[in-house]
Design a protein around this motif. Structure first.
Motif, PDB file in Angstrom:
ATOM      1  N   ALA A 114      -4.082  -2.960  -5.210  1.00 28.88           N
ATOM      2  CA  ALA A 114      -4.863  -3.253  -6.547  1.00 28.88           C
ATOM      3  C   ALA A 114      -4.682  -4.346  -6.883  1.00 28.88           C
ATOM      4  CB  ALA A 114      -4.394  -1.942  -7.353  1.00 28.88           C
ATOM      5  N   PRO A 115      -5.413  -5.238  -7.599  1.00 29.66           N
ATOM      6  CA  PRO A 115      -5.378  -6.610  -8.228  1.00 29.66           C
ATOM      7  C   PRO A 115      -4.278  -6.574  -9.162  1.00 29.66           C
ATOM      8  CG  PRO A 115      -7.344  -6.021  -8.750  1.00 29.66           C
ATOM      9  CD  PRO A 115      -7.039  -4.838  -7.868  1.00 29.66           C
ATOM     10  N   ASP A 116      -4.249  -5.479  -9.963  1.00 27.91           N
ATOM     11  CA  ASP A 116      -3.305  -5.799 -11.064  1.00 27.91           C
ATOM     12  C   ASP A 116      -1.597  -5.408 -10.698  1.00 27.91           C
ATOM     13  OD1 ASP A 116      -3.319  -3.027 -10.604  1.00 27.91           O
ATOM     14  OD2 ASP A 116      -3.959  -2.367 -12.546  1.00 27.91           O
ATOM     15  N   ARG A 117      -1.636  -5.510  -9.346  1.00 25.46           N
ATOM     16  CA  ARG A 117      -0.143  -5.513  -8.903  1.00 25.46           C
ATOM     17  C   ARG A 117       0.204  -6.807  -8.413  1.00 25.46           C
ATOM     18  NH1 ARG A 117      -0.441  -1.035  -4.706  1.00 25.46           N
ATOM     19  NH2 ARG A 117       1.611  -1.828  -4.324  1.00 25.46           N
ATOM     20  N   LEU A 118      -0.520  -8.251  -8.542  1.00 22.72           N
ATOM     21  CA  LEU A 118      -0.162  -9.316  -7.927  1.00 22.72           C
ATOM     22  C   LEU A 118      -0.070 -10.101  -8.921  1.00 22.72           C
ATOM     23  CD1 LEU A 118      -3.205  -8.991  -5.389  1.00 22.72           C
ATOM     24  CD2 LEU A 118      -0.861  -8.747  -4.757  1.00 22.72           C
ATOM     25  N   LEU A 119       0.990 -11.168  -8.566  1.00 27.68           N
ATOM     26  CA  LEU A 119       1.201 -12.255  -9.359  1.00 27.68           C
ATOM     27  C   LEU A 119       1.040 -13.708  -8.483  1.00 27.68           C
ATOM     28  CD1 LEU A 119       3.934 -10.109  -9.876  1.00 27.68           C
ATOM     29  CD2 LEU A 119       4.071 -11.545 -12.059  1.00 27.68           C
ATOM     30  N   ILE A 157       0.749  -1.089   0.143  1.00 26.47           N
ATOM     31  CA  ILE A 157       0.018   0.053  -0.267  1.00 26.47           C
ATOM     32  C   ILE A 157       0.833   1.367  -0.104  1.00 26.47           C
ATOM     33  CG2 ILE A 157      -1.609   1.239   1.463  1.00 26.47           C
ATOM     34  CD1 ILE A 157      -2.994  -1.439   2.242  1.00 26.47           C
ATOM     35  N   GLU A 158       1.983   1.235   0.706  1.00 26.91           N
ATOM     36  CA  GLU A 158       2.875   2.483   0.832  1.00 26.91           C
ATOM     37  C   GLU A 158       3.533   2.758  -0.603  1.00 26.91           C
ATOM     38  OE1 GLU A 158       5.285   1.783   4.408  1.00 26.91           O
ATOM     39  OE2 GLU A 158       3.803   0.978   5.426  1.00 26.91           O
ATOM     40  N   HIS A 159       3.933   1.584  -1.480  1.00 26.61           N
ATOM     41  CA  HIS A 159       4.759   1.474  -2.458  1.00 26.61           C
ATOM     42  C   HIS A 159       4.047   1.318  -3.561  1.00 26.61           C
ATOM     43  CE1 HIS A 159       8.280   2.465  -0.057  1.00 26.61           C
ATOM     44  NE2 HIS A 159       7.917   1.567   0.833  1.00 26.61           N
ATOM     45  N   PRO A 160       3.181   2.082  -4.139  1.00 26.33           N
ATOM     46  CA  PRO A 160       2.320   1.848  -5.355  1.00 26.33           C
ATOM     47  C   PRO A 160       3.101   1.205  -6.808  1.00 26.33           C
ATOM     48  CG  PRO A 160       2.384   4.037  -5.068  1.00 26.33           C
ATOM     49  CD  PRO A 160       3.216   3.684  -3.992  1.00 26.33           C
ATOM     50  N   ASN A 161       4.238   1.201  -6.837  1.00 29.76           N
ATOM     51  CA  ASN A 161       4.817   0.519  -7.795  1.00 29.76           C
ATOM     52  C   ASN A 161       5.531  -0.645  -7.555  1.00 29.76           C
ATOM     53  OD1 ASN A 161       4.426   2.878  -9.748  1.00 29.76           O
ATOM     54  ND2 ASN A 161       6.418   4.136  -8.621  1.00 29.76           N
ATOM     55  N   LEU A 162       5.302  -1.180  -6.503  1.00 30.26           N
ATOM     56  CA  LEU A 162       5.712  -2.544  -5.736  1.00 30.26           C
ATOM     57  C   LEU A 162       4.531  -3.725  -6.242  1.00 30.26           C
ATOM     58  CD1 LEU A 162       7.973  -4.036  -4.422  1.00 30.26           C
ATOM     59  CD2 LEU A 162       6.781  -3.436  -2.319  1.00 30.26           C
ATOM     60  N   TRP A 163       5.171  -4.610  -6.900  1.00 33.70           N
ATOM     61  CA  TRP A 163       4.338  -5.706  -6.943  1.00 33.70           C
ATOM     62  C   TRP A 163       4.498  -6.877  -5.919  1.00 33.70           C
ATOM     63  CZ3 TRP A 163       2.092  -7.682 -12.183  1.00 33.70           C
ATOM     64  CH2 TRP A 163       2.017  -6.512 -13.088  1.00 33.70           C
ATOM     65  N   GLY A 164       3.528  -7.595  -5.993  1.00 35.67           N
ATOM     66  CA  GLY A 164       3.690  -8.628  -4.991  1.00 35.67           C
ATOM     67  C   GLY A 164       3.567 -10.109  -5.556  1.00 35.67           C
ATOM     68  N   ASP A 174      -8.497 -16.713  -2.072  1.00 33.45           N
ATOM     69  CA  ASP A 174      -8.799 -16.118  -0.925  1.00 33.45           C
ATOM     70  C   ASP A 174      -7.685 -14.975  -0.717  1.00 33.45           C
ATOM     71  OD1 ASP A 174      -9.490 -16.441   2.070  1.00 33.45           O
ATOM     72  OD2 ASP A 174      -7.432 -16.775   2.262  1.00 33.45           O
ATOM     73  N   ARG A 175      -6.442 -15.445  -0.921  1.00 37.39           N
ATOM     74  CA  ARG A 175      -5.481 -14.203  -0.793  1.00 37.39           C
ATOM     75  C   ARG A 175      -5.781 -13.054  -1.728  1.00 37.39           C
ATOM     76  NH1 ARG A 175      -4.419 -13.005   2.383  1.00 37.39           N
ATOM     77  NH2 ARG A 175      -2.399 -12.102   2.136  1.00 37.39           N
ATOM     78  N   LEU A 176      -6.205 -13.123  -2.959  1.00 42.97           N
ATOM     79  CA  LEU A 176      -6.618 -12.097  -3.780  1.00 42.97           C
ATOM     80  C   LEU A 176      -7.720 -11.503  -3.201  1.00 42.97           C
ATOM     81  CD1 LEU A 176      -6.712 -10.537  -6.402  1.00 42.97           C
ATOM     82  CD2 LEU A 176      -8.398 -12.218  -7.274  1.00 42.97           C
ATOM     83  N   SER A 177      -8.690 -11.838  -2.640  1.00 39.13           N
ATOM     84  CA  SER A 177      -9.546 -11.060  -1.921  1.00 39.13           C
ATOM     85  C   SER A 177      -9.231 -10.356  -0.548  1.00 39.13           C
ATOM     86  CB  SER A 177     -10.718 -12.089  -1.333  1.00 39.13           C
ATOM     87  OG  SER A 177     -11.903 -11.639  -0.683  1.00 39.13           O
ATOM     88  N   GLY A 178      -8.477 -10.945  -0.001  1.00 33.27           N
ATOM     89  CA  GLY A 178      -7.838 -10.376   1.294  1.00 33.27           C
ATOM     90  C   GLY A 178      -7.052  -9.129   0.967  1.00 33.27           C
ATOM     91  N   LEU A 179      -6.170  -9.210  -0.109  1.00 30.59           N
ATOM     92  CA  LEU A 179      -5.175  -8.291  -0.408  1.00 30.59           C
ATOM     93  C   LEU A 179      -6.024  -7.236  -1.062  1.00 30.59           C
ATOM     94  CD1 LEU A 179      -2.351 -10.433  -1.724  1.00 30.59           C
ATOM     95  CD2 LEU A 179      -2.093  -8.800   0.171  1.00 30.59           C
ATOM     96  N   THR A 180      -6.713  -7.451  -1.978  1.00 31.23           N
ATOM     97  CA  THR A 180      -7.685  -6.329  -2.374  1.00 31.23           C
ATOM     98  C   THR A 180      -8.682  -5.567  -1.585  1.00 31.23           C
ATOM     99  OG1 THR A 180      -9.255  -7.884  -3.440  1.00 31.23           O
ATOM    100  CG2 THR A 180      -7.673  -7.420  -4.987  1.00 31.23           C
ATOM    101  N   THR A 181      -9.269  -6.210  -0.909  1.00 28.50           N
ATOM    102  CA  THR A 181     -10.116  -5.629   0.327  1.00 28.50           C
ATOM    103  C   THR A 181      -9.301  -4.793   1.310  1.00 28.50           C
ATOM    104  OG1 THR A 181     -11.538  -7.693   0.555  1.00 28.50           O
ATOM    105  CG2 THR A 181     -11.280  -6.110   2.445  1.00 28.50           C
ATOM    106  N   ALA A 182      -7.887  -5.106   1.328  1.00 28.69           N
ATOM    107  CA  ALA A 182      -6.955  -4.297   2.248  1.00 28.69           C
ATOM    108  C   ALA A 182      -6.615  -2.907   1.440  1.00 28.69           C
ATOM    109  CB  ALA A 182      -5.800  -5.070   2.647  1.00 28.69           C
ATOM    110  N   GLY A 183      -6.793  -3.104  -0.024  1.00 31.55           N
ATOM    111  CA  GLY A 183      -6.345  -1.886  -0.431  1.00 31.55           C
ATOM    112  C   GLY A 183      -5.294  -1.999  -1.458  1.00 31.55           C
TER     113      GLY A 183
END
Length: 263
Positions: free
Chosen positions: A161-166, A112-119, A150-159
């Protein structure tokens, strides 16, 4: 994705480096071989590994990042430790590659703090990298798919963006050879529409299938998996970057019907 392990005990000997200078030489070699990005880790997560302390991981990783900071290639950090990852943000890495599945709230905070960071969300239930046991009552493909959702839902709910996840099915982590093959065969069904990272390079199950005991001799088996999943994954994590790039170039040429696909 080329592999650099700042470890004395990773299962593939050729990926190991012990000093920042060795890491720089290895990075330049992988870049010259055609790597698109580098994955750097300081803790081996091979079967039966011993977890590192924060201090030891910091001691291994940060001097290497300082040496590699001038390279013009994205860096992925293979770490389960959000404290180390936060300190490493000074070197502007592009990806958190957490074998623990980004389950720590501190990793969520960093994203959340680093919007250019992917996870990278990896499934590691039943292995030492995750606190979750393997769901033995469920087949492996739906188990991994459910975990991803489940992790997609948890991370996106926390804020985040889904397009930063692999998403990485965690081949070899808490899984037997049959599980690994089943996941590879069905990888396109795990989380349709999202990018997948696949790390099978030189792993034990390849040797169990073919009888090859030496990890460094399992590159042909690794390329067989690349061929089988070529249009289904976004990132292929390998030790032999040069071989994988040449193999990919040939696959593209065959698919396009042209001899200059790599130009």
């Amino acid at each position: 994705m080329g592999v650099i392990n700042v470890t004395p005990d990773s299962f593939s000997v050729s990926s190991r480096v012990s000093t920042p200078r060795e890491a720089l030489d290895k990075a330049r070699f992988l870049i010259d071989s055609g790597a698109d990005l580098l994955d750097i880790g300081a803790e081996s997560t091979r079967p039966g590994f011993t977890p590192l302390t924060t201090e030891e991981e910091r001691h291994r990783l940060l001097p290497v990042l300082d040496t590699l900071s001038g390279l013009s290639i994205p860096l992925s950090l293979d770490t389960r430790n959000p404290v180390v990852m936060r300190e490493a943000m000074a070197y502007a890495p592009s990806i958190i590659n957490d074998t623990g599945g980004l389950e720590s709230p501190s990793f969520t905070d960093l994203l959340i703090e680093h919007p250019n960071l992917w996870g990278v969300v990896m499934h590691g239930a039943g292995s030492g990298v995750s606190s979750h046991p393997q769901n033995l009552s469920s087949a492996i493909v739906p188990a991994v798919s459910d975990f991803f959702r489940d992790r997609l839902s948890g991370l996106t709910t926390a804020g985040v963006a889904p397009d930063r996840l692999l998403f990485d099915p965690g081949i070899g982590f808490g899984k037997n050879t049959r599980d690994n093959l089943e996941l590879i065969r069905n990888i396109h069904t795990l989380l349709p529409g999202f990018p997948l990272l696949l790390g099978v390079s030189r792993k034990r199950f390849l040797g169990e299938v073919t009888g090859e005991e030496v990890p460094e001799h399992r590159d042909p088996q690794t390329l067989a998996v690349l061929a089988a999943t070529f249009n289904r994954i976004s990132l292929f994590r390998v030790h032999d970057v040069k071989g994988a790039v040449a193999f990919r170039t040939m696959l593209v040429a065959l698919g396009e019907g042209t001899s200059d696909a790599g130009a």
